[in-house]
Design an enzyme around this catalytic site. Structure first.
Site, short mmCIF file in Angstrom:
data_model
loop_
_atom_site.label_atom_id
_atom_site.label_comp_id
_atom_site.label_asym_id
_atom_site.label_seq_id
_atom_site.Cartn_x
_atom_site.Cartn_y
_atom_site.Cartn_z
N PRO A 2 -3.05 -3.15 1.71
CG PRO A 2 -1.72 -4.46 3.09
CD PRO A 2 -2.25 -3.08 2.93
CD GLU A 3 -7.64 -2.97 -2.48
OE1 GLU A 3 -8.55 -3.52 -3.11
OE2 GLU A 3 -7.14 -1.89 -2.83
CG HIS A 94 10.14 1.36 9.31
ND1 HIS A 94 9.85 2.58 9.86
CD2 HIS A 94 10.94 1.60 8.26
CE1 HIS A 94 10.44 3.53 9.16
NE2 HIS A 94 11.12 2.96 8.18
NE ARG A 113 1.37 6.99 6.65
CZ ARG A 113 0.43 7.37 5.81
NH1 ARG A 113 0.45 6.98 4.55
NH2 ARG A 113 -0.56 8.15 6.20
NE ARG A 155 -24.86 0.85 1.90
CZ ARG A 155 -23.67 0.26 2.09
NH1 ARG A 155 -23.56 -1.03 2.02
NH2 ARG A 155 -22.62 0.99 2.35
#
Ligand SMILES: [Zn+2]
Length: 303
Positions: A2-3, A94, A113, A155
């Protein structure tokens, strides 16, 4: 994973369910979720807390309590939250945690996961914690093209790697980084500090457009991402390049290529996201091209 659009979509659905509600009973079944803290201790600490706000910073869900404490939830790869009315919580192997709210409904946390995290912070701890990890919010009015330029200057890494770094800006992951770079017609391997003003403007607009489209579609459901009402997002139907290796670029018709950048599968259009001549020709681009370039022959380049 998820973003920003996915986490924000979760937040928007969760907010009305949680706001003003008290955590009546809490169960944490997986020690990994709260480590190094003790799961029973965290659960006991959470009981009785009343929710004052449900916010988001980057990919973190920020649940603020009236006491000033904050529960930071990070869904990582496969975490999701389900809000179920009283007695309707389905069986789920889960499931890692359940919060019973004072209206009788449940909020269940599922994670296949098990990389997700719940972190309970004391008053005043959340801001410095997030400040160290999360940069500007890309949809904030304060986030401008000039500001993006500041974040990228100096950067010594590729554009794609810089966009994935949450300290550059918050909430971009592999999907929306690729989609934004395609929209901006920028090669993912470009050195991050190399963009001129016009390119920064383009990238700034592209990042926002990609995220806003993701939000409008309530995120993308590829595998595990679900909204709290159990439904999925539909952004996956709108991807321009992500996961579309070999398919024609929606802008120019050339086949989308997949390479690895910063250890991540990266999809882009080699024709409309070219490296500029001064950066091309060297080992910088060539070394990271992957061997697999499917369906190259399926369609001749139309440019
Ligand atoms: Zn193209």
């Amino acid at each position: 994973m998820p973003e920003l659009p996915e986490v924000e979509s979760v937040r928007r659905q969760l907010e009305p369910a949680l706001l003003g509600r008290r955590f009546e009973r809490v169960r944490v079944d997986d020690a990994r979720l709260v480590r190094p803290s003790d799961p029973a201790e965290v659960a006991a600490e959470l009981e009785g807390e009343r929710v004052a706000a449900v916010e988001r910073r980057g990919k973190y869900l920020v649940v603020r309590f009236e006491t000033g404490r904050v529960l930071l939830i990070h869904l990582r790869m496969t975490g999701s939250l389900l809000h179920a009315p009283t007695g309707s919580l389905p069986e789920d192997p889960h499931r890692r945690a359940v919060v019973r709210l004072d209206d009788g409904s449940d909020v269940a946390y599922r994670d296949v996961r098990r990389f997700g995290t719940w972190l309970l912070l004391e008053p005043g701890e959340a801001e410095p914690y997030l400040g160290r990890r999360v940069g500007d919010e890309p949809l904030d009015a304060l986030f401008t093209a000039a500001r993006l330029g500041e974040r990228l200057s100096g950067r010594r890494t590729s554009l794609k790697a810089a966009l994935l770094d949450q300290r550059t800006l918050a909430g971009l992951g592999n999907i929306y980084a690729d989609e934004a770079l395609w929209r901006a017609r920028l090669n993912p391997l470009r050195p991050a500090a190399d963009l001129d003003e016009a390119e920064l403007e383009r990238l700034h607009r592209a990042i926002r457009a990609a995220l806003e489209q993701g939000l409008a579609r309530q995120g993308s459901t590829l595998r595990d991402y679900r909204l709290p009402d159990g439904s999925g997002g539909t952004m996956q139907d709108e991807f321009r390049v992500y996961g579309r290796g070999g398919e024609p670029c929606p802008r120019c018709g050339s086949p989308i290529d997949k390479i690895r950048v910063a250890g991540r599968g990266t999809w882009y259009c080699p024709s409309c996201q070219r490296l500029p001549a001064r950066a091309g020709g060297g080992g910088y681009a060539a070394s990271s091209r992957s061997a697999s370039r499917p369906s190259r022959s399926r369609r001749q380049s139309s440019v």
